[in-house]
Scaffold this motif. Sequence first.
Motif, short mmCIF file in Angstrom:
data_model
loop_
_atom_site.label_atom_id
_atom_site.label_comp_id
_atom_site.label_asym_id
_atom_site.label_seq_id
_atom_site.Cartn_x
_atom_site.Cartn_y
_atom_site.Cartn_z
N LYS A 12 23.58 -23.63 10.30
CA LYS A 12 22.11 -23.53 10.25
C LYS A 12 21.46 -24.90 10.11
O LYS A 12 20.38 -25.13 10.64
CB LYS A 12 21.68 -22.64 9.09
CG LYS A 12 21.91 -21.17 9.32
CD LYS A 12 21.41 -20.36 8.15
CE LYS A 12 21.63 -18.88 8.39
NZ LYS A 12 21.15 -18.07 7.24
N ARG A 13 22.11 -25.79 9.36
CA ARG A 13 21.55 -27.12 9.10
C ARG A 13 22.02 -28.16 10.13
O ARG A 13 21.65 -29.32 10.06
CB ARG A 13 21.92 -27.61 7.70
CG ARG A 13 21.47 -26.69 6.58
CD ARG A 13 19.97 -26.53 6.52
NE ARG A 13 19.56 -25.79 5.34
CZ ARG A 13 19.09 -24.55 5.36
NH1 ARG A 13 18.97 -23.91 6.51
NH2 ARG A 13 18.74 -23.94 4.26
N LYS A 14 22.88 -27.72 11.07
CA LYS A 14 23.44 -28.61 12.09
C LYS A 14 24.05 -29.87 11.44
O LYS A 14 23.77 -30.99 11.81
CB LYS A 14 22.38 -29.00 13.12
CG LYS A 14 21.88 -27.82 13.93
CD LYS A 14 20.82 -28.23 14.92
CE LYS A 14 20.42 -27.13 15.85
NZ LYS A 14 19.85 -25.96 15.29
N MET A 15 24.92 -29.61 10.45
CA MET A 15 25.53 -30.67 9.67
C MET A 15 27.05 -30.55 9.77
O MET A 15 27.58 -29.44 9.83
CB MET A 15 25.08 -30.54 8.21
CG MET A 15 25.47 -31.69 7.33
SD MET A 15 24.92 -31.47 5.60
CE MET A 15 23.15 -31.46 5.80
N SER A 16 27.73 -31.67 9.78
CA SER A 16 29.19 -31.66 9.82
C SER A 16 29.76 -31.58 8.41
O SER A 16 29.09 -31.88 7.42
CB SER A 16 29.70 -32.92 10.50
OG SER A 16 29.50 -34.06 9.66
N VAL A 17 31.02 -31.18 8.33
CA VAL A 17 31.72 -31.12 7.05
C VAL A 17 31.77 -32.51 6.43
O VAL A 17 31.55 -32.68 5.22
CB VAL A 17 33.14 -30.54 7.22
CG1 VAL A 17 33.93 -30.66 5.94
CG2 VAL A 17 33.07 -29.09 7.67
#
Length: 70
Positions: free
Chosen positions: A13-18
Amino acid sequence: MPIAVDIDVMLAKRKMSVGELADRVGITPANLAVLKNGRAKAVRFATLAALCEVLDCQPGDLLRWESDDG
């Protein structure tokens, strides 16, 4: 285990990587992977709070209870 971890959902949802999340929270990617994959035995409230702050969510968005009954 009856506690399911939905960090992947919030990451999408946040378009963030680990890796980005781990950096911003201040934990190693390996420790984040253990939590994310539901293999953690415990999570510190400070870590949970940092995850919620970075992901702009509530603890219930990351953790949920599932019945073992099916």
